[in-house]
Design a protein around this motif. Structure first.
Motif, PDB file in Angstrom:
ATOM      1  N   ASP A 114       0.592  -1.207  -0.001  1.00  0.00           N
ATOM      2  CA  ASP A 114      -0.189   0.238   0.008  1.00  0.00           C
ATOM      3  C   ASP A 114       0.968   1.134  -0.107  1.00  0.00           C
ATOM      4  OD1 ASP A 114      -2.150  -1.446  -0.149  1.00  0.00           O
ATOM      5  OD2 ASP A 114      -2.596  -1.055   2.594  1.00  0.00           O
ATOM      6  N   ALA A 115       1.659   1.282   0.923  1.00  0.00           N
ATOM      7  CA  ALA A 115       3.621   2.617   0.740  1.00  0.00           C
ATOM      8  C   ALA A 115       3.625   2.691   0.005  1.00  0.00           C
ATOM      9  CB  ALA A 115       3.893   2.592   2.092  1.00  0.00           C
ATOM     10  N   LEU A 116       3.330   1.163  -1.089  1.00  0.00           N
ATOM     11  CA  LEU A 116       4.504   1.625  -2.311  1.00  0.00           C
ATOM     12  C   LEU A 116       4.099   2.292  -3.103  1.00  0.00           C
ATOM     13  CD1 LEU A 116       7.306   0.990  -3.797  1.00  0.00           C
ATOM     14  CD2 LEU A 116       6.111  -1.164  -4.077  1.00  0.00           C
ATOM     15  N   MET A 117       2.744   1.950  -3.353  1.00  0.00           N
ATOM     16  CA  MET A 117       1.378   2.460  -4.453  1.00  0.00           C
ATOM     17  C   MET A 117       1.622   4.068  -4.328  1.00  0.00           C
ATOM     18  SD  MET A 117       1.060   0.619  -6.113  1.00  0.00           S
ATOM     19  CE  MET A 117       0.778  -1.628  -6.298  1.00  0.00           C
ATOM     20  N   ARG A 118       2.118   4.202  -2.893  1.00  0.00           N
ATOM     21  CA  ARG A 118       2.073   5.918  -3.034  1.00  0.00           C
ATOM     22  C   ARG A 118       3.226   6.773  -3.848  1.00  0.00           C
ATOM     23  NH1 ARG A 118       2.100   8.964   3.210  1.00  0.00           N
ATOM     24  NH2 ARG A 118       2.892   6.994   3.569  1.00  0.00           N
ATOM     25  N   HIS A 119       4.119   6.172  -4.239  1.00  0.00           N
ATOM     26  CA  HIS A 119       5.035   6.101  -4.992  1.00  0.00           C
ATOM     27  C   HIS A 119       5.146   6.409  -6.457  1.00  0.00           C
ATOM     28  CE1 HIS A 119       7.165   7.548  -0.954  1.00  0.00           C
ATOM     29  NE2 HIS A 119       6.601   6.328  -0.954  1.00  0.00           N
ATOM     30  N   GLY A 120       4.280   5.661  -6.677  1.00  0.00           N
ATOM     31  CA  GLY A 120       4.071   5.156  -8.161  1.00  0.00           C
ATOM     32  C   GLY A 120       3.101   4.386  -8.270  1.00  0.00           C
ATOM     33  N   ARG A 121       3.401   3.365  -9.547  1.00  0.00           N
ATOM     34  CA  ARG A 121       2.708   2.054 -10.007  1.00  0.00           C
ATOM     35  C   ARG A 121       3.643   1.049 -11.038  1.00  0.00           C
ATOM     36  NH1 ARG A 121      -1.321  -0.393 -13.900  1.00  0.00           N
ATOM     37  NH2 ARG A 121      -2.394  -2.317 -13.082  1.00  0.00           N
ATOM     38  N   PRO A 122       4.295   0.047  -9.743  1.00  0.00           N
ATOM     39  CA  PRO A 122       5.275  -0.501 -10.839  1.00  0.00           C
ATOM     40  C   PRO A 122       4.438  -1.520 -11.816  1.00  0.00           C
ATOM     41  CG  PRO A 122       5.166  -0.356  -8.305  1.00  0.00           C
ATOM     42  CD  PRO A 122       3.840   0.157  -8.799  1.00  0.00           C
ATOM     43  N   ALA A 123       5.041  -1.798 -12.739  1.00  0.00           N
ATOM     44  CA  ALA A 123       4.357  -3.274 -13.395  1.00  0.00           C
ATOM     45  C   ALA A 123       4.523  -4.552 -12.601  1.00  0.00           C
ATOM     46  CB  ALA A 123       5.671  -3.145 -14.356  1.00  0.00           C
ATOM     47  N   GLN A 124       5.272  -4.430 -11.695  1.00  0.00           N
ATOM     48  CA  GLN A 124       5.156  -5.787 -10.874  1.00  0.00           C
ATOM     49  C   GLN A 124       6.108  -5.852  -9.649  1.00  0.00           C
ATOM     50  OE1 GLN A 124       7.613  -9.456 -12.623  1.00  0.00           O
ATOM     51  NE2 GLN A 124       5.810 -10.312 -12.019  1.00  0.00           N
ATOM     52  N   ILE A 125       5.417  -6.410  -9.193  1.00  0.00           N
ATOM     53  CA  ILE A 125       6.525  -6.401  -7.198  1.00  0.00           C
ATOM     54  C   ILE A 125       6.220  -7.405  -7.181  1.00  0.00           C
ATOM     55  CG2 ILE A 125       5.787  -5.519  -4.666  1.00  0.00           C
ATOM     56  CD1 ILE A 125       3.890  -3.498  -5.694  1.00  0.00           C
ATOM     57  N   GLN A 126       8.119  -7.721  -6.208  1.00  0.00           N
ATOM     58  CA  GLN A 126       8.090  -9.242  -6.314  1.00  0.00           C
ATOM     59  C   GLN A 126       8.965  -9.107  -4.792  1.00  0.00           C
ATOM     60  OE1 GLN A 126      10.870 -10.892  -9.065  1.00  0.00           O
ATOM     61  NE2 GLN A 126       9.719 -10.112 -10.659  1.00  0.00           N
ATOM     62  N   LEU A 127       8.510 -10.038  -3.642  1.00  0.00           N
ATOM     63  CA  LEU A 127       8.749  -9.711  -2.512  1.00  0.00           C
ATOM     64  C   LEU A 127      10.360 -11.012  -2.108  1.00  0.00           C
ATOM     65  CD1 LEU A 127       8.655  -8.909   0.140  1.00  0.00           C
ATOM     66  CD2 LEU A 127       6.609 -10.984   0.749  1.00  0.00           C
ATOM     67  N   ALA A 128      11.182 -10.723  -1.600  1.00  0.00           N
ATOM     68  CA  ALA A 128      12.671 -10.985  -0.877  1.00  0.00           C
ATOM     69  C   ALA A 128      12.575 -10.454   0.444  1.00  0.00           C
ATOM     70  CB  ALA A 128      13.706  -9.891  -1.745  1.00  0.00           C
ATOM     71  N   VAL A 129      12.983 -11.899   0.629  1.00  0.00           N
ATOM     72  CA  VAL A 129      12.928 -11.877   2.663  1.00  0.00           C
ATOM     73  C   VAL A 129      14.264 -12.300   2.801  1.00  0.00           C
ATOM     74  CG1 VAL A 129      10.819 -11.463   3.183  1.00  0.00           C
ATOM     75  CG2 VAL A 129      11.329 -14.383   3.067  1.00  0.00           C
ATOM     76  N   LEU A 130      14.903 -12.389   3.571  1.00  0.00           N
ATOM     77  CA  LEU A 130      15.482 -13.059   4.051  1.00  0.00           C
ATOM     78  C   LEU A 130      15.821 -13.783   5.403  1.00  0.00           C
ATOM     79  CD1 LEU A 130      18.738 -12.823   4.522  1.00  0.00           C
ATOM     80  CD2 LEU A 130      19.369 -11.952   6.618  1.00  0.00           C
ATOM     81  N   ILE A 131      14.478 -14.268   6.329  1.00  0.00           N
ATOM     82  CA  ILE A 131      14.053 -15.418   6.597  1.00  0.00           C
ATOM     83  C   ILE A 131      12.383 -15.362   6.467  1.00  0.00           C
ATOM     84  CG2 ILE A 131      14.251 -15.464   9.231  1.00  0.00           C
ATOM     85  CD1 ILE A 131      16.660 -16.313   8.378  1.00  0.00           C
ATOM     86  N   ASP A 132      11.871 -16.610   6.398  1.00  0.00           N
ATOM     87  CA  ASP A 132      10.975 -16.703   6.336  1.00  0.00           C
ATOM     88  C   ASP A 132      10.476 -17.960   7.400  1.00  0.00           C
ATOM     89  OD1 ASP A 132       8.252 -17.799   5.869  1.00  0.00           O
ATOM     90  OD2 ASP A 132       8.953 -17.875   4.183  1.00  0.00           O
ATOM     91  N   ARG A 133       9.650 -17.165   8.399  1.00  0.00           N
ATOM     92  CA  ARG A 133       9.650 -17.853   9.218  1.00  0.00           C
ATOM     93  C   ARG A 133       8.190 -18.669   9.590  1.00  0.00           C
ATOM     94  NH1 ARG A 133       8.932 -15.341  15.154  1.00  0.00           N
ATOM     95  NH2 ARG A 133       7.601 -16.938  15.419  1.00  0.00           N
ATOM     96  N   GLY A 134       7.275 -18.768   8.677  1.00  0.00           N
ATOM     97  CA  GLY A 134       5.710 -19.166   8.828  1.00  0.00           C
ATOM     98  C   GLY A 134       5.192 -17.693   9.434  1.00  0.00           C
ATOM     99  N   GLY A 135       4.289 -18.311  10.119  1.00  0.00           N
ATOM    100  CA  GLY A 135       2.846 -17.917  10.773  1.00  0.00           C
ATOM    101  C   GLY A 135       1.628 -16.810  10.004  1.00  0.00           C
ATOM    102  N   ARG A 136       1.557 -17.537   8.899  1.00  0.00           N
ATOM    103  CA  ARG A 136       0.436 -16.226   7.784  1.00  0.00           C
ATOM    104  C   ARG A 136      -0.731 -15.788   8.416  1.00  0.00           C
ATOM    105  NH1 ARG A 136       5.228 -16.588   6.444  1.00  0.00           N
ATOM    106  NH2 ARG A 136       5.613 -17.466   4.703  1.00  0.00           N
ATOM    107  N   GLU A 137      -1.708 -15.345   8.184  1.00  0.00           N
ATOM    108  CA  GLU A 137      -2.606 -14.758   9.089  1.00  0.00           C
ATOM    109  C   GLU A 137      -3.105 -14.165   7.689  1.00  0.00           C
ATOM    110  OE1 GLU A 137      -2.335 -11.775  12.171  1.00  0.00           O
ATOM    111  OE2 GLU A 137      -0.883 -13.158  13.279  1.00  0.00           O
ATOM    112  N   LEU A 138      -2.271 -13.520   6.362  1.00  0.00           N
ATOM    113  CA  LEU A 138      -2.686 -12.867   5.010  1.00  0.00           C
ATOM    114  C   LEU A 138      -1.742 -13.688   4.194  1.00  0.00           C
ATOM    115  CD1 LEU A 138      -1.931  -9.476   5.437  1.00  0.00           C
ATOM    116  CD2 LEU A 138      -4.330 -10.580   6.202  1.00  0.00           C
ATOM    117  N   PRO A 139      -2.645 -14.465   2.768  1.00  0.00           N
ATOM    118  CA  PRO A 139      -2.467 -14.937   1.611  1.00  0.00           C
ATOM    119  C   PRO A 139      -0.731 -14.459   1.168  1.00  0.00           C
ATOM    120  CG  PRO A 139      -4.614 -14.085   0.616  1.00  0.00           C
ATOM    121  CD  PRO A 139      -3.854 -13.646   2.621  1.00  0.00           C
ATOM    122  N   ILE A 140       0.419 -14.403   1.529  1.00  0.00           N
ATOM    123  CA  ILE A 140       1.325 -13.348   1.400  1.00  0.00           C
ATOM    124  C   ILE A 140       1.968 -14.854   1.182  1.00  0.00           C
ATOM    125  CG2 ILE A 140       3.146 -11.754   1.403  1.00  0.00           C
ATOM    126  CD1 ILE A 140       0.618  -9.116   2.219  1.00  0.00           C
TER     127      ILE A 140
END
Length: 180
Positions: A114-140
């Motif tokens: 949501d915050a990123l959209m304030r800065h423009g409209r990307p063609a695509q957003i890809q997510l990179a994380v150093l650690i994925d610890r599970g425990g999702r509450e949202l489908p991300i």
């Protein structure tokens, strides 16, 4: 005092992990064209800077990197009305590699998009994380993950890149995470 446990990423492991992630990003996107990197303030930004730097070294061309303030978009805090983001490049039409240090519930990533959209409209957003610890509450889910770990809810993952002694440390710490 917090009790700490190693997570299997120390010093050189972090460097190798970020190198692998950089190669995955570049391979998936067929090179650096139209790529920009944006790290979530505060903890995701150091990871983003390192990832962008490694990709720049691999490709020999600068991969722009910025920081994103998500404070006003969080669902657990009142808005401050101040945006401390520093994104000195256009995101319109770009592939944005959104970077955070740890992925758990997905709420930070939702706020970041949501915050990123304030800065423009990307063609695509890809997510990179150093650690994925599970425990999702949202489908991300992350496109690029350094390491997946399973840890109890009463612990959190602490990521320190270039700490006081210059070392990179990723460890599990007992107690509540301070989401700054």
């Amino acid at each position: 005092m917090h009790q700490m446990a190693a997570i299997g990423l120390e010093g050189g492991d972090v460097k190798r992990t970020l190198g692998r992630m950089a190669h995955q990003v570049l391979e998936h996107n067929k090179g650096p064209k139209h790529l920009v990197v944006v790290g979530v303030l505060k903890s995701g930004f150091p990871v983003a800077k390192r990832l962008a730097f490694v990709m720049t070294q691999i490709e020999g061309t600068t991969i722009p990197c910025g920081s994103l303030d998500i404070t006003d978009f969080r669902d657990d805090r009142a808005a401050s009305g101040q945006d401390q983001s520093e994104i000195p490049f256009a995101v319109n039409g770009k592939t944005v590699i959104l970077v955070d240090e740890v992925l758990q519930t997905g709420r930070t990533v939702r706020a970041a998009m949501d915050a990123l959209m304030r800065h423009g409209r990307p063609a695509q957003i890809q997510l990179a994380v150093l650690i994925d610890r599970g425990g999702r509450e949202l489908p991300i889910e992350a496109n690029y993950v350094g390491k997946k770990v399973e840890i109890p809810d009463d612990r959190y993952v602490q990521v320190i890149l270039g700490g006081p002694d210059g070392e990179d440390v990723v460890r599990i710490v007992e107690g509540e995470a301070c989401n700054s």
